[in-house]
Design an enzyme around this catalytic site. Structure first.
Site, short mmCIF file in Angstrom:
data_model
loop_
_atom_site.label_atom_id
_atom_site.label_comp_id
_atom_site.label_asym_id
_atom_site.label_seq_id
_atom_site.Cartn_x
_atom_site.Cartn_y
_atom_site.Cartn_z
N THR A 115 -1.13 -4.40 -0.82
CA THR A 115 0.00 -5.03 -1.51
C THR A 115 0.77 -5.93 -0.54
O THR A 115 1.13 -7.06 -0.88
CB THR A 115 0.94 -3.94 -2.09
OG1 THR A 115 0.19 -3.11 -2.95
CG2 THR A 115 2.10 -4.55 -2.84
N ASP A 172 0.73 1.95 1.85
CA ASP A 172 -0.36 2.92 1.74
C ASP A 172 -1.62 2.25 2.32
O ASP A 172 -1.79 2.23 3.53
CB ASP A 172 -0.48 3.29 0.25
CG ASP A 172 -1.48 4.38 -0.04
OD1 ASP A 172 -1.61 5.29 0.76
OD2 ASP A 172 -2.15 4.30 -1.09
N THR A 173 -2.47 1.66 1.49
CA THR A 173 -3.64 0.94 2.03
C THR A 173 -3.21 -0.33 2.77
O THR A 173 -3.92 -0.82 3.64
CB THR A 173 -4.61 0.53 0.92
OG1 THR A 173 -3.95 -0.40 0.05
CG2 THR A 173 -5.11 1.73 0.14
P1 5GP Z 1 -0.88 -0.25 -1.02
O1 5GP Z 1 -1.22 -1.61 -1.54
O2 5GP Z 1 -0.23 -0.26 0.33
O3 5GP Z 1 -2.06 0.68 -1.07
O4 5GP Z 1 0.05 0.40 -2.08
C1 5GP Z 1 1.38 0.28 -2.11
C2 5GP Z 1 1.89 0.80 -3.44
O5 5GP Z 1 1.17 1.98 -3.89
C3 5GP Z 1 3.31 1.24 -3.28
O6 5GP Z 1 4.20 0.18 -3.48
C4 5GP Z 1 3.42 2.32 -4.35
O7 5GP Z 1 3.71 1.73 -5.57
C5 5GP Z 1 2.04 2.93 -4.43
N1 5GP Z 1 1.93 4.19 -3.67
C6 5GP Z 1 1.17 4.44 -2.59
N2 5GP Z 1 1.29 5.69 -2.16
C7 5GP Z 1 2.19 6.28 -2.99
C8 5GP Z 1 2.76 7.61 -3.06
O8 5GP Z 1 2.50 8.54 -2.29
N3 5GP Z 1 3.64 7.82 -4.08
C9 5GP Z 1 3.97 6.84 -4.98
N4 5GP Z 1 4.85 7.16 -5.92
N5 5GP Z 1 3.47 5.59 -4.92
C10 5GP Z 1 2.59 5.32 -3.94
#
Ligand code: 5GP
Length: 178
Positions: free
Chosen positions: A107, A103-104
């Site tokens: 992580t 997503d961002t």
């Molecule tokens: P990032 O650090 O890339 O923003 O977030 C990754 C984590 O956010 C993913 O492993 C997941 O747990 C959560 N996440 C981001 N977008 C979604 C979504 O549309 N649905 C769900 N269920 N989790 C999401």
């Protein structure tokens, strides 16, 4: 429970997982040891289906992280915290992070830094989903299932407050159901 609108159906997911497994089998054909590091909980179904199709020698590990604060709130800084580490040494192994969604990207940046410090032979990322419209960090995705728009998705491992996680397909969760 009413059916949620399907974003990616079961057949499409399974076909794409097969294609990704083919790519991984080819890329790691000469590996001594491939270690799949599944990011809990979201990756468990994807990792399971992917691993069943691998023909190269591999092991499975899991790691769990959480982000500080509510993702939609102002306290959501993008800072990530380790909840559970892998159980075995990764030094010298070909490590493949298996994630549900980027997503961002915060992580993955955190995990790549953490795992790189363990001196793997190689470190790559395989994610089922990517939301490029929301990605802030510079992340390289070596193996990608599907690019999706900026919607909240559930199913095939992904949840909303622990709900809908075990759907066999990826659905969009409309804002009025959150
Ligand atoms: P990032 O650090 O890339 O923003 O977030 C990754 C984590 O956010 C993913 O492993 C997941 O747990 C959560 N996440 C981001 N977008 C979604 C979504 O549309 N649905 C769900 N269920 N989790 C999401």
């Amino acid at each position: 429970m009413a059916d949620l609108p399907t974003l990616i159906g079961e057949t499409d997911i399974q076909q794409r997982v097969g294609e990704l497994a083919d790519e991984i089998n080819e890329a790691y054909a000469d590996t001594d040891l491939l270690v799949l590091v599944g990011v809990l909980k979201g990756s468990f179904m994807f990792l399971s289906d992917l691993a069943k199709r691998l023909r190269v020698p591999h092991r499975v590990e899991f790691i769990a992280v959480s982000s500080y604060g509510d993702r939609e709130s102002e306290e959501h800084t993008g800072a990530v915290r380790l909840i559970m580490d892998v159980r075995h040494d990764l030094a010298g192994a070909d490590v493949l992070i298996v994630e549900d969604i980027v997503d961002t990207g915060h992580t993955i940046v955190y995990l790549k830094e953490l795992l790189q410090a363990r001196h793997p032979k190689s470190l790559r990322l395989c994610t089922l989903l990517h939301k490029p419209d929301r990605t802030e960090a510079d992340v390289e995705i070596e193996y990608l299932g599907f690019t999706i728009p900026d919607v909240w998705v559930v199913g095939f491992g992904l949840d909303y407050a622990e709900r809908h996680r075990t759907l066999p397909y990826v659905a969009e969760l409309p804002p009025d159901q959150r």
